[in-house]
Motif scaffolding. Structure first.
Motif, PDB file in Angstrom:
ATOM      1  N   ASN A 266      26.142 102.009  38.595  1.00 38.03           N
ATOM      2  CA  ASN A 266      24.821 101.404  38.766  1.00 38.03           C
ATOM      3  C   ASN A 266      24.342 100.873  37.416  1.00 38.03           C
ATOM      4  N   GLU A 268      22.625  98.266  36.698  1.00 40.48           N
ATOM      5  CA  GLU A 268      21.247  97.770  36.690  1.00 40.48           C
ATOM      6  C   GLU A 268      20.267  98.896  36.339  1.00 40.48           C
ATOM      7  N   ARG A 272      17.948  99.281  32.978  1.00 41.42           N
ATOM      8  CA  ARG A 272      16.519  99.555  33.067  1.00 41.42           C
ATOM      9  C   ARG A 272      16.135 100.742  32.185  1.00 41.42           C
ATOM     10  N   THR A 375      28.834  88.385  32.810  1.00 40.17           N
ATOM     11  CA  THR A 375      28.388  88.894  34.098  1.00 40.17           C
ATOM     12  C   THR A 375      27.880  87.772  34.993  1.00 40.17           C
ATOM     13  N   ASP A 377      26.306  88.901  38.021  1.00 36.05           N
ATOM     14  CA  ASP A 377      25.344  89.604  38.869  1.00 36.05           C
ATOM     15  C   ASP A 377      23.934  89.169  38.497  1.00 36.05           C
ATOM     16  N   ASP A 379      20.918  90.345  39.424  1.00 42.32           N
ATOM     17  CA  ASP A 379      20.000  91.419  39.042  1.00 42.32           C
ATOM     18  C   ASP A 379      20.273  91.913  37.626  1.00 42.32           C
ATOM     19  N   ILE A 380      21.552  92.051  37.290  1.00 39.38           N
ATOM     20  CA  ILE A 380      21.898  92.509  35.946  1.00 39.38           C
ATOM     21  C   ILE A 380      21.485  91.478  34.901  1.00 39.38           C
ATOM     22  N   ARG A 383      17.758  91.725  34.276  1.00 36.94           N
ATOM     23  CA  ARG A 383      17.427  92.874  33.431  1.00 36.94           C
ATOM     24  C   ARG A 383      17.834  92.629  31.975  1.00 36.94           C
TER      25      ARG A 383
END
Length: 446
Positions: A266, A268, A272, A375, A377, A379-380, A383
């Motif tokens: 995980n 992400e 965070r 990357t 992704d 969402d990544i 962030r």
């Protein structure tokens, strides 16, 4: 029995146990707190009394030494410049002591906040499956405190022996006035190095988390390149890949964590938490700067003046050997070279403590952008972009009352300034020696 006692003394399972050497200096009032439990620190009334008594004792010795007109340089020779230098060093010494004890007592909440915020950061690391090596931090603080104690003991003993060798017997109040600022300055520098080392070690762990995320993305990209469906993956690049549940880390140099899967499965959530940790560490560094800014300014100022005047005294005797004709010149040179060397080490320790923390914090940005480059992704990436913006606006730095930065450029700046003022003093001294009748009371006396 002895082994059990040693293990108990060197046990370090949390931040407070790892900083036990720092709490020991509360005996003289420069760290007015004590450990109430393993997770709680409180101010100590006994340390208040010790700190106030310590400062009053120094003030009494200083006043008595001024009444005696006694000083270390006055035992060797006296000129207008040496009198001015002695008066300047005495005033800055008093100001430095007042600043050190004032901030140690009245700004004690800042030091306690530094320790408590580090505890919060460590709890976040534990949630990510990471635990710091507190024993390493303990040995760092222990060795630093022991080295400081040994260094000051040798320095003061050598200084006294050199004075005695030169047939000089300083009074108790004069030598106490000379010794106490050295001890208190070294203790304040020790506190600064311990707190910056706490921040540096946590920035290092932060970089290790980001590096582990980077390695996992590199391994994923290598796995995709070796896959027979590589062309299909290239066509459907917009579709996010499903991360495998278990990833082999045999290609890594070493396994960084015992629970690396929490970070890799995980990323992400890990990023965070990294953002939160970085924000807390920046707050810790700001608190360190607030607590140490004026004491370090006073310490650097008095160190600069001592280095400058020690250089001048050595050149003065070299240009006018008759100034110390009664005493042995070797002891004179050895004493002031030793004193100058002591203050140079103090400056280097301050600069290195802050520079290493700043350097370690600056590594985060490079790793973040490496992850952004590989990357896909969404969402990544979101962030990471937020973290990148935070890294840009919350940069770690340490200053002395916002007057100058505490980094390695300070050494170059001080060297240039000392050289400039030293040339001025030498020119003034040369003019005095060439025209002795134009000055009153400036002849060197034994």
């Amino acid at each position: 029995m002895g082994i059990k006692i040693w293990e108990r003394l060197t046990q370090a399972d949390n931040i407070f146990q790892s900083l036990r050497p720092l709490t020991y200096i509360s005996i003289i009032g420069l760290a007015p707190f004590h450990l109430k439990s393993q997770n709680e620190v409180r101010t100590s009334a006994l340390s208040y009394v010790a700190g106030i008594s310590h400062f009053l004792f120094f003030s009494l010795c200083f006043l008595m030494s001024r009444c005696e007109n006694g000083s270390i340089i006055g035992y060797f020779f006296q000129t207008n410049i040496t009198k001015l230098g002695d008066f300047t060093l005495s005033c800055t010494g008093v100001i430095a002591m007042l600043t050190i004890f004032g901030f140690a007592i009245f700004k004690r909440d800042r030091l306690i906040a530094i320790l408590q915020n580090n505890l919060v950061v460590d709890e976040i690391f534990v949630r990510l499956g990471i635990k710091l090596n507190y024993r390493t931090i303990f040995w760092y603080s222990f060795l630093m405190s022991f080295a400081m104690l040994l260094f000051n003991f040798i320095y003061l003993c050598v200084s006294y022996m050199l004075l005695r060798s030169a047939e000089i017997t300083p009074s108790f109040v004069v030598f106490t006035t000379f010794a106490l600022p050295h001890i208190n300055i070294s203790i304040m520098v020790f506190k600064f190095m311990c707190t910056t080392h706490l921040a540096k070690s946590r920035f290092h762990m932060l970089n290790e988390i980001l590096q582990d995320i980077l390695d996992s993305h590199i391994e994923d990209s290598h796995a995709v390149e070796l896959s027979p469906l590589h062309s299909v993956v290239r066509i459907n690049r917009s579709v996010p890949r499903r991360r495998p549940a278990t990833i082999s880390i045999a290609t890594s140099q070493q396994q960084r964590y015992s629970v690396a899967s929490i970070i890799r499965q995980n990323p992400e959530l890990a990023i965070r938490q990294v953002t939160n940790i970085h924000n807390l560490l920046c707050d810790i560094c700001n608190t360190i700067e607030e607590y140490f800014t004026y004491p370090l300014l006073a310490i650097i100022a008095i160190s600069f003046l001592f280095i400058l005047f020690d250089d001048y005294y050595l050149l003065e005797v070299k240009l006018n050997p008759n100034c110390v004709e009664v005493f042995e010149a070797d002891e004179f040179f050895a004493f002031f070279i030793t004193q100058m060397f002591w203050y140079v080490i103090i400056i280097v320790l301050i600069v290195e403590g802050s520079s290493r923390t700043i350097k370690e914090s600056g590594k985060c940005a490079a790793i973040v952008h490496k992850i952004l480059n590989i990357t896909d992704d969404g969402d990544i990436r979101d962030r990471l972009l937020r973290l990148s913006l935070q890294l840009q606006h919350r940069r770690v730095r340490f200053t002395a009352a916002e007057l100058f930065n505490l980094d390695r450029t300070l050494i170059f700046t001080m060297t240039g300034a000392a050289t400039c003022y030293l040339i001025i003093l030498v020119q003034f001294s040369t003019t005095h020696h060439s025209n002795p009748n134009q000055f009153n009371g400036t002849n060197c006396v034994s």
